[in-house]
Motif scaffolding. Structure first.
Motif, PDB file in Angstrom:
ATOM      1  N   UNK A 254     102.685 165.163  37.610  1.00 45.67           N
ATOM      2  CA  UNK A 254     102.710 165.457  39.039  1.00 45.67           C
ATOM      3  C   UNK A 254     103.411 164.331  39.798  1.00 45.67           C
ATOM      4  N   UNK A 255     104.287 164.689  40.710  1.00 40.60           N
ATOM      5  CA  UNK A 255     104.997 163.688  41.495  1.00 40.60           C
ATOM      6  C   UNK A 255     106.283 163.193  40.861  1.00 40.60           C
ATOM      7  N   UNK A 256     106.641 163.731  39.677  1.00 44.71           N
ATOM      8  CA  UNK A 256     107.833 163.229  38.980  1.00 44.71           C
ATOM      9  C   UNK A 256     109.134 163.798  39.554  1.00 44.71           C
ATOM     10  N   UNK A 257     109.038 164.830  40.359  1.00 49.99           N
ATOM     11  CA  UNK A 257     110.245 165.355  41.007  1.00 49.99           C
ATOM     12  C   UNK A 257     110.664 166.743  40.555  1.00 49.99           C
ATOM     13  N   UNK A 258     109.784 167.433  39.800  1.00 56.33           N
ATOM     14  CA  UNK A 258     110.131 168.749  39.265  1.00 56.33           C
ATOM     15  C   UNK A 258     110.415 169.763  40.364  1.00 56.33           C
ATOM     16  N   UNK A 259     109.539 169.831  41.356  1.00 51.24           N
ATOM     17  CA  UNK A 259     109.728 170.809  42.434  1.00 51.24           C
ATOM     18  C   UNK A 259     110.965 170.474  43.264  1.00 51.24           C
ATOM     19  N   UNK A 260     111.167 169.185  43.495  1.00 49.18           N
ATOM     20  CA  UNK A 260     112.356 168.747  44.233  1.00 49.18           C
ATOM     21  C   UNK A 260     113.621 169.229  43.532  1.00 49.18           C
ATOM     22  N   UNK A 261     113.639 169.056  42.217  1.00 48.13           N
ATOM     23  CA  UNK A 261     114.788 169.474  41.417  1.00 48.13           C
ATOM     24  C   UNK A 261     114.968 170.992  41.466  1.00 48.13           C
TER      25      UNK A 261
END
Ligand code: ADP
Ligand code: MG
Length: 227
Positions: free
Chosen positions: A42-49
């Motif tokens: 969580x928070x690693x940037x998956x959704x952003x990507x």
């Protein structure tokens, strides 16, 4: 044939006091027909990507090519137009409209599409999708009358109704028990196989890695692909 290329993508979020850098210089190529999982904590940037690939959000700098065309310079309206045509999105919390029937929920993206289908064409396509997703007879039901797994299958039908080239799913199994999660992943696998739809899933669920063809670890702003 490459569907999407990300070149030297930088993404920052500007808060009230601080600017946080999620990606500094990201490169990624997604080919037509790929079946990919972005896997990371969580928070690693998956959704952003996923949101940048799905044309929901824009990079701070860098280039995105879609089927070889640069899209950076497009207006927000043009961006939205391409998104509606190219991309179907599935979310963890389903995002169904509670006071619409299942049929109406699935129909919504068709009403926004530029290419207008007749009533009968819409009905034919929706009925076929609902049947394929095991939702036959549920067209007049409301979302709160369905199980979590069924709701996610409605969301899949809605994501597919404009026949997108790219299906994106953000934690699609996050709110489901194991059986429903397997169910949903089997359906997504089927969709990938049958229509050669390119599928990209963001997840922290290790089970999903068993279904896809490419696993890309997202960690601290960098990507590492499993061989
Ligand atoms: P994941 O989906 O892997 O959990 P996200 O892409 O949601 O990760 O978030 C990546 C980082 O960006 C996190 O540090 C998060 O706090 C930050 N972030 C995400 N969305 C926003 C936003 N709208 N405004 C500010 N920071 C954000
Ligand atoms: Mg996320």
């Amino acid at each position: 044939m490459n569907l999407i290329e990300l070149n030297k993508i930088k993404k920052t979020y500007r808060g009230r006091n601080i600017e946080s850098v999620v990606f500094q210089s990201l490169n990624l190529t997604i080919k037509k027909g790929d079946f990919i999982a972005f896997y990371g904590r969580s928070g690693s940037g998956k959704s952003t990507l996923l949101n940048m690939i799905g044309l929901v959000d824009r990079p701070t700098s860098g280039n995105i090519n879609l089927e070889g065309n640069k899209i950076n310079a497009l207006s927000d309206d043009e961006y939205a137009f391409i998104r509606n045509k190219y991309v179907g999105f599935i979310f963890q919390d389903f995002k169904l409209i509670e006071d619409m029937t299942i049929y109406e929920n699935v129909e919504v993206p068709m009403l926004f599409a530029k290419e207008k289908l007749s009533n009968i064409e819409r009905k034919t396509r929706i009925s076929k999708l609902l049947k394929e997703l095991g939702l036959e007879g549920k067209d007049k039901a409301f979302p709160d009358e369905l199980s979590g797994g069924q709701k996610q299958r409605v969301a899949i039908a809605r994501a597919l109704v404009n026949q997108p080239k790219l299906l994106l799913a953000d934690e699609p199994t996050g709110n489901l028990d194991k059986t429903s999660a397997d169910d949903v992943m089997k359906m997504i696998t089927q969709i990938h196989k049958e229509n050669e739809t390119t599928v990209v899933i963001a997840t922290h669920d290790p089970q999903i890695k068993d279904y896809v063809n490419r696993v890309i670890y997202v960690d601290e702003g960098s990507l590492r692909e499993e061989e």
